[in-house]
Design a protein around this motif. Structure first.
Motif, PDB file in Angstrom:
ATOM      1  N   GLN A 249      -2.275 -57.423 -49.136  1.00  0.00           N
ATOM      2  CA  GLN A 249      -2.449 -58.300 -47.990  1.00  0.00           C
ATOM      3  C   GLN A 249      -3.689 -59.332 -48.307  1.00  0.00           C
ATOM      4  O   GLN A 249      -4.509 -58.782 -48.551  1.00  0.00           O
ATOM      5  CB  GLN A 249      -2.613 -57.443 -46.641  1.00  0.00           C
ATOM      6  N   ILE A 250      -3.520 -60.449 -47.847  1.00  0.00           N
ATOM      7  CA  ILE A 250      -4.683 -61.577 -48.053  1.00  0.00           C
ATOM      8  C   ILE A 250      -5.859 -61.033 -47.083  1.00  0.00           C
ATOM      9  O   ILE A 250      -5.479 -60.731 -46.064  1.00  0.00           O
ATOM     10  CB  ILE A 250      -4.253 -62.910 -47.765  1.00  0.00           C
ATOM     11  N   VAL A 251      -6.959 -61.220 -47.799  1.00  0.00           N
ATOM     12  CA  VAL A 251      -8.127 -60.525 -46.891  1.00  0.00           C
ATOM     13  C   VAL A 251      -8.884 -61.980 -46.781  1.00  0.00           C
ATOM     14  O   VAL A 251      -9.646 -62.432 -47.575  1.00  0.00           O
ATOM     15  CB  VAL A 251      -9.179 -59.634 -47.513  1.00  0.00           C
ATOM     16  N   PRO A 252      -8.937 -62.569 -45.589  1.00  0.00           N
ATOM     17  CA  PRO A 252      -9.592 -63.445 -45.318  1.00  0.00           C
ATOM     18  C   PRO A 252     -11.152 -63.471 -45.273  1.00  0.00           C
ATOM     19  O   PRO A 252     -11.621 -62.354 -45.231  1.00  0.00           O
ATOM     20  CB  PRO A 252      -9.241 -64.132 -43.772  1.00  0.00           C
ATOM     21  N   PHE A 253     -11.858 -64.482 -45.598  1.00  0.00           N
ATOM     22  CA  PHE A 253     -13.108 -64.598 -45.598  1.00  0.00           C
ATOM     23  C   PHE A 253     -13.829 -64.426 -44.205  1.00  0.00           C
ATOM     24  O   PHE A 253     -14.807 -63.981 -44.026  1.00  0.00           O
ATOM     25  CB  PHE A 253     -13.826 -65.572 -46.422  1.00  0.00           C
ATOM     26  N   MET A 254     -13.438 -65.284 -43.324  1.00  0.00           N
ATOM     27  CA  MET A 254     -14.042 -65.486 -42.142  1.00  0.00           C
ATOM     28  C   MET A 254     -13.258 -64.394 -41.125  1.00  0.00           C
ATOM     29  O   MET A 254     -12.111 -63.842 -41.653  1.00  0.00           O
ATOM     30  CB  MET A 254     -13.668 -66.738 -41.523  1.00  0.00           C
ATOM     31  N   ASP A 255     -13.902 -64.033 -39.982  1.00  0.00           N
ATOM     32  CA  ASP A 255     -13.209 -63.110 -39.249  1.00  0.00           C
ATOM     33  C   ASP A 255     -12.002 -63.829 -38.345  1.00  0.00           C
ATOM     34  O   ASP A 255     -12.072 -64.961 -37.805  1.00  0.00           O
ATOM     35  CB  ASP A 255     -14.364 -63.153 -37.991  1.00  0.00           C
ATOM     36  N   ILE A 256     -10.904 -63.470 -38.659  1.00  0.00           N
ATOM     37  CA  ILE A 256      -9.882 -63.732 -37.958  1.00  0.00           C
ATOM     38  C   ILE A 256      -9.306 -62.665 -36.587  1.00  0.00           C
ATOM     39  O   ILE A 256      -9.849 -61.971 -36.619  1.00  0.00           O
ATOM     40  CB  ILE A 256      -8.572 -63.821 -39.043  1.00  0.00           C
ATOM     41  N   VAL A 257      -8.495 -63.175 -36.037  1.00  0.00           N
ATOM     42  CA  VAL A 257      -7.996 -62.592 -34.732  1.00  0.00           C
ATOM     43  C   VAL A 257      -7.683 -61.108 -34.831  1.00  0.00           C
ATOM     44  O   VAL A 257      -8.238 -60.152 -34.268  1.00  0.00           O
ATOM     45  CB  VAL A 257      -7.090 -63.246 -33.756  1.00  0.00           C
ATOM     46  N   HIS A 258      -6.731 -60.818 -35.809  1.00  0.00           N
ATOM     47  CA  HIS A 258      -6.300 -59.619 -36.066  1.00  0.00           C
ATOM     48  C   HIS A 258      -7.179 -59.174 -37.631  1.00  0.00           C
ATOM     49  O   HIS A 258      -6.151 -59.515 -38.723  1.00  0.00           O
ATOM     50  CB  HIS A 258      -4.963 -59.012 -36.103  1.00  0.00           C
ATOM     51  N   ASP A 259      -8.211 -58.983 -37.702  1.00  0.00           N
ATOM     52  CA  ASP A 259      -8.685 -58.732 -39.079  1.00  0.00           C
ATOM     53  C   ASP A 259      -8.337 -57.342 -39.486  1.00  0.00           C
ATOM     54  O   ASP A 259      -9.517 -56.465 -39.586  1.00  0.00           O
ATOM     55  CB  ASP A 259     -10.306 -59.135 -39.079  1.00  0.00           C
ATOM     56  N   ARG A 260      -7.408 -56.847 -39.897  1.00  0.00           N
ATOM     57  CA  ARG A 260      -7.011 -55.586 -40.276  1.00  0.00           C
ATOM     58  C   ARG A 260      -5.608 -55.611 -41.001  1.00  0.00           C
ATOM     59  O   ARG A 260      -4.919 -56.520 -41.235  1.00  0.00           O
ATOM     60  CB  ARG A 260      -6.961 -54.750 -39.247  1.00  0.00           C
ATOM     61  N   ILE A 261      -5.397 -54.363 -41.414  1.00  0.00           N
ATOM     62  CA  ILE A 261      -4.188 -54.354 -42.189  1.00  0.00           C
ATOM     63  C   ILE A 261      -2.873 -54.223 -41.103  1.00  0.00           C
ATOM     64  O   ILE A 261      -3.097 -53.603 -40.114  1.00  0.00           O
ATOM     65  CB  ILE A 261      -4.196 -52.867 -42.992  1.00  0.00           C
ATOM     66  N   MET A 262      -1.926 -54.904 -41.380  1.00  0.00           N
ATOM     67  CA  MET A 262      -0.861 -54.645 -40.548  1.00  0.00           C
ATOM     68  C   MET A 262       0.463 -54.098 -41.156  1.00  0.00           C
ATOM     69  O   MET A 262       0.782 -54.571 -42.271  1.00  0.00           O
ATOM     70  CB  MET A 262      -0.518 -56.344 -40.031  1.00  0.00           C
ATOM     71  N   LEU A 263       0.837 -53.004 -40.833  1.00  0.00           N
ATOM     72  CA  LEU A 263       1.718 -52.362 -41.273  1.00  0.00           C
ATOM     73  C   LEU A 263       2.976 -52.000 -40.520  1.00  0.00           C
ATOM     74  O   LEU A 263       2.642 -51.495 -39.370  1.00  0.00           O
ATOM     75  CB  LEU A 263       1.267 -51.072 -41.945  1.00  0.00           C
TER      76      LEU A 263
END
Ligand code: SF4
Lengths: 617, 217
Positions: A249-263
């Motif tokens: 899964q892409i790991v963004p550099f900035m803090d995104i709304v759901h900043d976690r693994i989504m399974l």
């Protein structure tokens, strides 16, 4: 240093959050565009941190990039500061991965997650220098769309070349293959549209027309091209257990709304809440096996390094082996500091136990969604929980140490009266008493009550109902503002103009589409962001194109009325929706169809569709 | 527990990552590499990672430093190799060595060297002389924003060196050496002061800043 990349860099020095536009994140796809046959721009009509939090994008991105002959890149709506600079400096909208302008792509695929992003769709096309109307486009690219809102394709029919109904991972490869074939032959643009109109799940709007009655309702949706289907059937992933799920899964550099693994652990929902569109359109319920999920979790944790893994679905606690699954994940990864989260919580003891387990690694909030304040109204909407359930669950949670509770309600539900709104207040205070009983005082207690406004949606049992007027909604909100005043209570409400617009567009026809374009011309965009919604402009737009928005939002429909979305078949039978609608008016509930099939029709919709219910036998 | 001091690079691809986001990048990389990082004690434990002075967002570097305290017996070389396998493209650890646990990175950093490239709006004659004049002054003032409002500060004491190292038709390259520490300017402050001094000849929209090295004691 004056090529496009340098020009973009110069702008990025000046904007907020530049990594919204840079790409290059871990696990993003790097390919040589020269070496692929198809370039696909996955477009999310909102800002990066919102779009990247969306699971569908992540699945399709990796799925497409698995193919060697395809390069899927991403593009999001630039934030206002960036857009301004781009327009001032004549920089067209570009992809994150290779900074290629969108006109160079074969496809631009929008995902339509909420109606208030439609002006952004138009704005993004315009920023890319691509004509906003389908009929004005020549050559490439094809502008396509999917996602839950696409099930009512009418409002964006003039903009989108073709819609893809249903689960994209099932059909996208067929479209790509057809495209490669067509391109090799050097076919005409029109010819490709004809080809895809024969692919199951594809709706080409220009091959259909809306015919109206005198009163402005629809008489029929008439196919005007020979050979196109009368009704376009959505596509369903049949073997979901083994269906593709990314292992990275892409790991963004900035803090995104759901900043976690989504399974994604299962798809669909059996509860049958009558207001919920997702609960209807994602049927049937299909689970992944526990072993498969554990295996995916391991790979995802290794490939991302994320500190949290979210088990997503429409109602995660309903997963058949949820307790065991959560326990296994916690045991396995707690030493690495990886926590588990579940997006929504059922109101029962099992769920509270789950939260206790989760709490071992990371603090987690308690969020409950009673949706309505009285039992009568909860029965109307088929939210199968009782006040006792709620009180017991909160009591259990308080005893276990929770002090913060978030409660979600809807106002403006069909048949709602002021007593029902007062019911929200009563319930809140009962929970306060509950806390006092357990803890002796209200010390540290914080209850947040949020109300959203009910929006009747296509393909739900409430698709015939009227939305409350803005005036009524404001009155109900004012009552709650007044009565929920207390040190331990906090009340949040939703902008009623936003909910109104959402209602107009979600059940809109092609005429509403003209108003959307007009509103964009007047400068509307980011309508889902309260601070940027300009309702006055929308009102002007409706007036100028001669559309009465109340006709769409606040009118109760007759059962015979033809809807703009009746040209689409989502698998759930209209007769079932009517039955549910009638039962709601009588306040009768329908049980969860995990217990037994309640006959929504999806089981017989298509060959190979297997419901949870059927697979159990 | 041991403290590893790391020199790392950040290239064009990742130059817009903020200082704060970089911390997360390293934390997640540590988890991917399966390396146990030490945590601080206390109510709100956080990983013991400390960075040298922040780089301006948009600048590249080939010589920034960070300390990581690890909870396992891993050699600096192994640490470096493991991390480089999992860091996002564009970030690389080029040197790792162990230091004493009481050796704080922040007290070691003395200065930094930069290469700054900027476009010019029109050709500038005898820039070298102008820079010499500029550098001869005792006071180079820039406007800085602080909580108490805008104020003028003198950055001259921080500027150790400023010279042109390359002149092209439409851009210049400078070498800049600055002292680092409390109140220190960044190279762009200096460039802006110079631009004001020579009469606004640089195109301040188009520049590239690169930290060549951080000078440790
Ligand atoms: S067909 Fe029956 S079991 Fe399947 S989703 Fe519909 S109601 Fe539930």
């Amino acid at each position: 240093m004056n090529n496009l990349k340098d020009k973009i860099d110069a702008l990025l020095m000046k904007v907020s959050k530049p990594t919204r536009y840079t790409g290059g994140e871990l696990n993003s796809s790097i390919k040589n565009p020269e070496e692929v046959k198809v370039r696909f721009a996955f477009a999310f009509p909102d800002v990066y941190e919102v779009g990247m939090s969306h699971l569908g994008l992540r699945i399709l991105y990796h799925l497409l990039n698995k193919r060697e002959d395809v390069y899927c890149e991403r593009v999001f709506a630039p934030w206002l500061d960036m857009e301004k600079l781009m327009r001032e400096n004549d920089i067209p909208l570009f992809s994150l991965e290779t900074k290629t302008t969108l006109d160079k792509f074969d496809f631009i695929g929008f995902t339509l997650q909420y109606e208030l992003s439609y002006t952004n769709v138009i704005n993004m096309l315009n920023l890319a220098g691509i004509p906003i109307l389908s009929r004005d486009r020549k050559g490439l690219p094809f502008v396509i769309a999917g996602g839950p809102c696409a099930y009512n394709p009418a409002p964006l029919s003039d903009v989108i070349d073709f819609f893809v109904m249903g689960e994209g991972e099932e059909v996208i490869n067929e479209i790509i293959d057809a495209y490669i074939d067509w391109k090799k032959r050097g076919g005409e643009r029109e010819e490709f549209l004809q080809i895809v109109s024969q692919i199951k799940g594809v709706y080409v709007p220009k091959y259909y027309m809306e015919v109206y009655n005198q009163d402005g309702t629809i008489k029929e949706i008439r196919p005007i091209k020979k050979g196109v289907p009368e009704k376009v059937k959505k596509r369903i992933v049949k073997d979901f257990g083994n269906a593709y799920h990314p292992e990275e899964q892409i790991v963004p550099f900035m803090d995104i709304v759901h900043d976690r693994i989504m399974l994604e652990i299962f798809r669909g929902c059996t509860r049958g809440c009558r207001f919920c569109q997702a609960g209807m359109i994602y049927r049937p319920v299909r689970e992944k096996s526990k072993e498969k999920i554990l295996d995916l979790a391991d790979k995802l944790i290794k490939s991302t390094g994320y500190e949290e893994i979210s088990l997503t679905s429409l109602s995660t606690c309903d997963y058949s082996q949820i307790e065991d699954l959560v326990k296994k994940l916690i045991d396995k990864y707690k030493d690495k500091g990886v926590g588990v989260s579940i997006p929504s919580t059922r109101v029962d003891a099992v769920s509270i136990n789950l939260l206790k387990e989760i709490q071992k690694v990371r603090k987690t909030g308690l969020t409950l969604a009673p949706e309505a304040g009285t039992q009568r109204l909860r029965d109307v909407i088929n939210k199968g929980i009782t006040e006792e359930d709620i009180l017991e669950a909160t009591k259990e949670a308080f005893s276990a140490g929770w002090t913060n509770v978030k409660l979600y309600f809807m106002i403006g539900l069909p048949t709602e009266m002021m007593e029902d709104v007062e019911g929200i207040v009563d319930l809140a205070y009962k929970i306060v008493d509950n806390y006092k009983e357990v803890k002796g005082s209200v010390k540290n207690l914080k209850i947040t009550i949020s109300t959203s406004t009910f929006v009747p949606k296509p393909f739900t049992p409430f698709q015939w109902t009227a939305q409350d007027s803005i005036k009524d909604i404001v009155e109900k909100q004012d009552l709650l503002k007044k009565k929920l005043k207390s040190k331990v209570l906090k009340y949040n409400w939703h902008n009623p103009y936003m909910s109104f617009l959402e209602a107009v567009i979600s059940r809109g026809d092609r005429k509403v589409g003209k108003a959307i374009i007009k509103a964009w011309e007047k400068g509307c965009k980011f309508d889902g962001w309260e601070e940027y919604l300009n309702y006055d402009k929308w009102e002007e737009a409706f007036k100028e194109v001669g559309v009465n928005p109340h006709f769409y939002a606040n009118r109760e429909r007759s059962l015979e009325e033809v809807f703009p979305w009746d040209v689409i078949d989502v698998g759930v039978d209209k007769r079932y929706l009517i039955r549910e609608y009638k039962k709601s008016q009588e306040g009768r509930i329908t049980p969860d169809c995990r217990l037994y099939c309640t006959g929504c029709g999806v089981k017989d919709f298509d060959e190979g569709v297997v419901c949870f219910e059927a697979s159990k036998k | 527990m041991k403290r590893l001091r790391n020199k790392y690079t950040k290239d064009e691809r990742v130059k817009f990552i903020s200082h704060l986001d970089l911390l997360r990048v390293f934390q997640r990389a540590l988890r991917r590499a399966n390396i146990k990082v030490a945590f601080s004690k206390g109510f709100n434990p956080h990983p013991k990672i400390s960075f040298g002075p922040a780089l301006v967002v948009g600048a590249t570097t080939e010589g920034d430093y960070m300390d990581i305290d690890v909870e396992e017996d891993i050699s600096p070389e192994e640490f470096r190799k493991k991390m480089n396998k999992v860091l996002p493209p564009g970030i690389e650890i080029v040197e790792s060595y162990e230091v004493e646990l009481n050796d704080a990175l922040s007290t070691k950093i003395k200065g930094a060297e930069y290469i700054l490239q900027v476009n010019v709006k029109k050709s500038i004659k005898d820039i070298q002389n102008k820079i010499e004049e500029f550098m001869k002054r005792d006071i180079i003032e820039i406007e800085k924003e602080s909580k108490s409002g805008r104020k003028m500060v003198n950055i001259r004491p921080y500027v150790l060196e400023l010279k042109v190292i390359y002149e092209a038709e439409n851009y210049f390259k400078f070498y800049i050496k600055l002292k680092l520490g409390e109140g220190a300017p960044n190279p762009l402050h200096l460039l802006k002061a110079l631009n004001d001094y020579i009469g606004d000849l640089f195109d301040m929209d188009f520049y590239k800043l690169h930290r060549k090295n951080t000078i440790l004691e």
